[in-house]
Design an enzyme around this catalytic site. Structure first.
Site, mmCIF file in Angstrom:
data_model
loop_
_atom_site.group_PDB
_atom_site.id
_atom_site.type_symbol
_atom_site.label_atom_id
_atom_site.label_comp_id
_atom_site.label_asym_id
_atom_site.label_seq_id
_atom_site.Cartn_x
_atom_site.Cartn_y
_atom_site.Cartn_z
ATOM 1 N N LYS A 1 0.821 -1.218 0.000
ATOM 2 C CA LYS A 1 0.000 0.000 0.000
ATOM 3 C C LYS A 1 0.852 1.263 0.000
ATOM 4 C CE LYS A 1 -4.311 1.647 1.837
ATOM 5 N NZ LYS A 1 -4.797 1.984 0.521
ATOM 6 N N GLY B 246 6.421 0.729 5.801
ATOM 7 C CA GLY B 246 7.299 -0.220 5.120
ATOM 8 C C GLY B 246 7.363 0.012 3.622
ATOM 9 N N CYS B 247 6.217 0.293 3.019
ATOM 10 C CA CYS B 247 6.168 0.505 1.569
ATOM 11 C C CYS B 247 6.873 1.795 1.182
ATOM 12 C CB CYS B 247 4.724 0.506 1.091
ATOM 13 S SG CYS B 247 3.907 -1.082 1.378
ATOM 14 N N THR B 248 6.761 2.814 2.008
ATOM 15 C CA THR B 248 7.469 4.067 1.742
ATOM 16 C C THR B 248 8.971 3.842 1.850
ATOM 17 O OG1 THR B 248 5.599 5.383 2.520
ATOM 18 C CG2 THR B 248 7.760 6.463 2.484
ATOM 19 N N ALA C 135 10.127 1.979 -1.257
ATOM 20 C CA ALA C 135 10.141 2.848 -2.436
ATOM 21 C C ALA C 135 11.323 3.813 -2.387
ATOM 22 C CB ALA C 135 8.822 3.617 -2.535
#
Length: 155
Positions: A37, A42-44, A47
């Site tokens: 998401k 974690g996803c940030t 990325a």
């Protein structure tokens, strides 16, 4: 289930830069990374690692495409906020996640739900899957992928 050294599943979907398909990357190497998401911790972090290592991926001849089930608008905002130099593919119907086997049952605090298992795939110039990373732990992942790419490049 997909298999290393076999053809990668074909895909076609919209990104915040327009429609993309596996055929668009014919003759190029593609790093396809799946994440749960936009704008989550974690996803940030993941990325940002790919963003910070982006020049090294470009030098190695590898293009990056992020994939989640978020909307194109969410992707636009996420990319702008963090200045991500690669497109993000919106897999709204989950067909690409299913094809790559990353749509899995997960659990948090005893609750079970379906979601994207953080995974990364390296696809070669001919559309063959050359490496996969499943159940990715964010810390150091981009560097580990670069290390594998460099090892392949020196053969």
């Amino acid at each position: 289930m997909i298999v290393v050294d076999a053809p990668a599943p074909a895909f076609s979907a919209d990104t915040d830069e327009g429609r993309r398909s596996l055929l668009d990357y014919s003759g190029k190497r593609l790093l396809l990374y799946f994440y749960p998401k936009d704008n989550t911790p974690g996803c940030t972090t993941q990325a940002l690692q790919f963003r910070d290592c982006f020049p090294q991926f470009v030098s190695a001849g590898v293009e990056i495409l992020g994939v989640s089930r978020d909307s194109l608008e969410s992707h636009r905002k996420f990319r702008a906020k963090y200045e991500l130099p690669f497109p993000l593919l919106s897999d709204g119907d989950g067909s690409i996640c299913e094809a790559f086997g990353v749509w899995k049952e997960k659990s948090m605090c005893g609750k079970k739900y379906m979601g994207i298992e953080r995974s990364t795939f390296l696809i070669d110039e001919g559309g063959l899957l050359r490496a996969e990373w499943r159940k990715v732990k964010v810390g150091g992942h981009a560097e580990a992928v670069l290390k594998k790419i460099r090892a392949v490049n020196t053969r």
